[in-house]
Design an enzyme around this catalytic site. Structure first.
Site, PDB file in Angstrom:
ATOM      1  N   CYS A 133      98.671  97.134  66.258  1.00 20.06           N
ATOM      2  CA  CYS A 133      99.383  96.771  67.476  1.00 20.06           C
ATOM      3  C   CYS A 133      98.395  96.392  68.575  1.00 20.06           C
ATOM      4  O   CYS A 133      97.777  97.264  69.196  1.00 20.06           O
ATOM      5  CB  CYS A 133     100.248  97.962  67.909  1.00 20.06           C
ATOM      6  SG  CYS A 133     101.092  97.703  69.470  1.00 20.06           S
ATOM      7  N   CYS A 136      99.273  97.638  72.048  1.00 22.75           N
ATOM      8  CA  CYS A 136      99.020  99.072  72.247  1.00 22.75           C
ATOM      9  C   CYS A 136      97.530  99.349  72.414  1.00 22.75           C
ATOM     10  O   CYS A 136      97.130 100.156  73.245  1.00 22.75           O
ATOM     11  CB  CYS A 136      99.500  99.879  71.040  1.00 22.75           C
ATOM     12  SG  CYS A 136     101.149  99.466  70.481  1.00 22.75           S
ATOM     13  N   ASP A 137      96.698  98.718  71.597  1.00 26.38           N
ATOM     14  CA  ASP A 137      95.312  99.177  71.456  1.00 26.38           C
ATOM     15  C   ASP A 137      94.241  98.206  71.943  1.00 26.38           C
ATOM     16  O   ASP A 137      93.061  98.566  71.985  1.00 26.38           O
ATOM     17  CB  ASP A 137      95.036  99.509  69.976  1.00 26.38           C
ATOM     18  CG  ASP A 137      95.909 100.659  69.487  1.00 26.38           C
ATOM     19  OD1 ASP A 137      96.292 101.494  70.333  1.00 26.38           O
ATOM     20  OD2 ASP A 137      96.213 100.703  68.286  1.00 26.38           O
TER      21      ASP A 137
HETATM   22  C1  LIG Z   1      99.398 102.784  64.680  1.00 33.53           C
HETATM   23  C2  LIG Z   1     100.428 102.484  65.753  1.00 33.53           C
HETATM   24  C3  LIG Z   1     100.092 102.709  67.066  1.00 33.53           C
HETATM   25  C4  LIG Z   1     101.033 102.453  68.075  1.00 33.53           C
HETATM   26  N1  LIG Z   1     100.674 102.688  69.358  1.00 33.53           N
HETATM   27  C5  LIG Z   1     101.581 102.473  70.341  1.00 33.53           C
HETATM   28  C6  LIG Z   1     101.246 102.704  71.694  1.00 33.53           C
HETATM   29  O1  LIG Z   1     100.113 103.077  72.025  1.00 33.53           O
HETATM   30  N2  LIG Z   1     102.203 102.476  72.629  1.00 33.53           N
HETATM   31  C7  LIG Z   1     103.458 102.042  72.300  1.00 33.53           C
HETATM   32  O2  LIG Z   1     104.295 101.880  73.194  1.00 33.53           O
HETATM   33  N3  LIG Z   1     103.797 101.790  71.020  1.00 33.53           N
HETATM   34  C8  LIG Z   1     102.888 101.995  70.035  1.00 33.53           C
HETATM   35  N4  LIG Z   1     103.209 101.720  68.742  1.00 33.53           N
HETATM   36  C9  LIG Z   1     104.564 101.219  68.450  1.00 33.53           C
HETATM   37  C10 LIG Z   1     105.547 102.409  68.436  1.00 33.53           C
HETATM   38  O3  LIG Z   1     105.029 103.434  67.643  1.00 33.53           O
HETATM   39  C11 LIG Z   1     106.908 101.970  67.923  1.00 33.53           C
HETATM   40  O4  LIG Z   1     107.371 100.856  68.658  1.00 33.53           O
HETATM   41  C12 LIG Z   1     107.922 103.107  68.049  1.00 33.53           C
HETATM   42  O5  LIG Z   1     107.464 104.265  67.398  1.00 33.53           O
HETATM   43  C13 LIG Z   1     109.269 102.698  67.469  1.00 33.53           C
HETATM   44  O6  LIG Z   1     110.142 103.766  67.607  1.00 33.53           O
HETATM   45  P1  LIG Z   1     111.421 103.946  66.671  1.00 33.53           P
HETATM   46  O7  LIG Z   1     112.040 105.236  67.079  1.00 33.53           O
HETATM   47  O8  LIG Z   1     112.226 102.731  66.680  1.00 33.53           O
HETATM   48  O9  LIG Z   1     110.842 104.054  65.185  1.00 33.53           O
HETATM   49  P2  LIG Z   1     109.741 104.965  64.511  1.00 33.53           P
HETATM   50  O10 LIG Z   1     108.782 105.541  65.469  1.00 33.53           O
HETATM   51  O11 LIG Z   1     109.207 104.156  63.380  1.00 33.53           O
HETATM   52  O12 LIG Z   1     110.574 106.187  63.918  1.00 33.53           O
HETATM   53  C14 LIG Z   1     111.519 106.019  62.889  1.00 33.53           C
HETATM   54  C15 LIG Z   1     111.698 107.326  62.174  1.00 33.53           C
HETATM   55  O13 LIG Z   1     112.786 107.238  61.260  1.00 33.53           O
HETATM   56  C16 LIG Z   1     112.456 107.940  60.097  1.00 33.53           C
HETATM   57  N5  LIG Z   1     113.267 107.492  58.975  1.00 33.53           N
HETATM   58  C17 LIG Z   1     113.273 106.274  58.380  1.00 33.53           C
HETATM   59  N6  LIG Z   1     114.151 106.268  57.362  1.00 33.53           N
HETATM   60  C18 LIG Z   1     114.708 107.519  57.317  1.00 33.53           C
HETATM   61  C19 LIG Z   1     115.657 108.143  56.473  1.00 33.53           C
HETATM   62  N7  LIG Z   1     116.240 107.489  55.452  1.00 33.53           N
HETATM   63  N8  LIG Z   1     115.966 109.443  56.697  1.00 33.53           N
HETATM   64  C20 LIG Z   1     115.401 110.124  57.726  1.00 33.53           C
HETATM   65  N9  LIG Z   1     114.479 109.567  58.561  1.00 33.53           N
HETATM   66  C21 LIG Z   1     114.142 108.290  58.341  1.00 33.53           C
HETATM   67  C22 LIG Z   1     110.984 107.589  59.899  1.00 33.53           C
HETATM   68  O14 LIG Z   1     110.395 108.465  59.002  1.00 33.53           O
HETATM   69  C23 LIG Z   1     110.494 107.754  61.327  1.00 33.53           C
HETATM   70  O15 LIG Z   1     110.203 109.102  61.559  1.00 33.53           O
HETATM   71  C24 LIG Z   1     102.305 101.957  67.723  1.00 33.53           C
HETATM   72  C25 LIG Z   1     102.634 101.706  66.386  1.00 33.53           C
HETATM   73  C26 LIG Z   1     101.700 101.971  65.399  1.00 33.53           C
HETATM   74  C27 LIG Z   1     102.056 101.710  63.957  1.00 33.53           C
END
Ligand SMILES: Cc1cc2nc3c(=O)[nH]c(=O)nc-3n(C[C@H](O)[C@H](O)[C@H](O)COP(=O)(O)OP(=O)(O)OC[C@H]3O[C@@H](n4cnc5c(N)ncnc54)[C@H](O)[C@@H]3O)c2cc1C
Length: 318
Positions: A133, A136-137
């Protein structure tokens, strides 16, 4: 029967849970058995989430979100949703453990996963030089030489964006032509800080505490060479986690769950979706959290309709 079940425990899922719990709906959060807390569990410092001027470690931020949701009455289970039954007024979620939960509404907040290179060193250096990302970084790589891997629009966009910070950006692509649109290619070609490394793939990522270089493999003749750099941004695509709802919910061309305008309403009444699983573009923790808020408010509105109807159907005095 529960009012709402939230599938996913990232910023979207926990924000929905905070609102729904404060609204008196005692939500169940299905957090996943192995990846609870979502994508931020895989990163170190988060510097762009509002309210934390000193920055906060990704796992600490997610622990705080969970605590906040639980404080207001959300129940979190560390299990996976493995099967959904979404038609009709009663939604059913079957868990990996075999348990079945029922609710009036479901919020689908399963996020998305950046595609990985699948090579030595990638996992070990994630958050210590390897990133998925640029938004982000990028800031952490001021005046450093870095690489972007990929050949599509997002790779061009990330490489161009990263030149604001990095001293040099190698764009590593396994072929000798790009998939990216012409305009994005031209913008990258015109940028003096970007050097294209054609017909190459990263065979290994090396370093000590942090990344210090990569081993490049020539995709034509197989020869290898070392390249010194301090960061690797992987920009080879992103997969929304939608396998559970294929055939049940409408999806977009990008593979995200389709929602109605700016709402979280999916193609099935009573089923809502939030966060990266509906977002092909922005994918940030704070946008996911905002999207979780939208879902909670949509759920509230939907529940008000069905719970009022149910109350009206009760005989007087019951
Ligand atoms: C390495 C990295 C660094 C990042 N750094 C930043 C940052 O510094 N700042 C920032 O704003 N954003 C950052 N991001 C982006 C940010 O992490 C995402 O935009 C955010 O986490 C998305 O949130 P979400 O709740 O939609 O999904 P997610 O955080 O992906 O959470 C989804 C969850 O659903 C769970 N899940 C999926 N399927 C199932 C199932 N069948 N049963 C039960 N649970 C399930 C997954 O296991 C996960 O825990 C980063 C992303 C990455 C990969």
């Amino acid at each position: 029967m529960r009012h709402v079940i939230i599938i996913g425990s990232g910023p979207a899922g926990y924000t929905t849970a905070i609102y729904a719990a404060r609204g008196g709906h005692s939500p169940l959060v299905i957090a996943s058995s192995v990846e609870a807390g979502g994508e931020l569990m895989n990163t170190t410092e988060v510097e762009n989430f509002p309210g934390f001027p000193e920055g906060i470690m990704g796992p600490d931020l997610m622990t705080k979100m969970q605590e906040q949701a639980e404080k207001f009455g959300a129940e979190v289970v560390y299990d996976d949703a493995v099967e959904l039954s979404l038609d009709g007024p009663v939604k059913r979620v079957t868990m990996g453990s075999g348990a079945v939960h029922e609710a009036h509404t479901i919020v689908f907040a399963t996020g998305s996963a950046p595609r990985k290179l699948g090579i030595e060193g990638e996992k070990a250096y994630s958050g210590r030089g390897v990133s998925y990302c640029a938004t982000c970084d990028g800031f952490f790589f001021r005046e450093k030489a870095i690489a972007v891997v990929g050949g599509g629009d997002s790779a061009m966009e990330e490489a161009t964006f990263l030149t604001k910070f990095a001293s040099k950006v190698y764009l590593i692509h396994r072929r000798d032509e790009l998939r990216a649109s012409k305009i994005m290619q031209e913008r990258a070609f015109a940028n003096e800080k970007i050097e294209f490394v054609w017909n190459a793939e990263i065979a290994d990522i090396v370093g000590g505490d942090q990344v210090t270089g990569v081993v490049l493999r020539d995709t034509v003749d197989g020869s290898t060479r070392d390249l010194a750099l301090e960061g690797v941004f992987v920009a080879i695509g992103n997969d929304p986690r939608t396998h559970l709802v294929h055939g049940a919910l409408e999806l977009t061309e990008d593979g995200t769950v389709a929602v109605d305008g700016r709402s979280s309403r999916t193609s099935v009444p009573g089923v809502f979706a939030a966060g990266d699983v509906i977002d092909p573009t922005y994918r940030q923790a704070v946008t996911a959290a905002g999207s979780g808020t939208v879902a909670a408010l949509d759920v509230e509105h939907y529940l008000a309709g069905i719970l009022d109807d149910a109350a009206a159907e009760q005989p007087a005095g019951v």
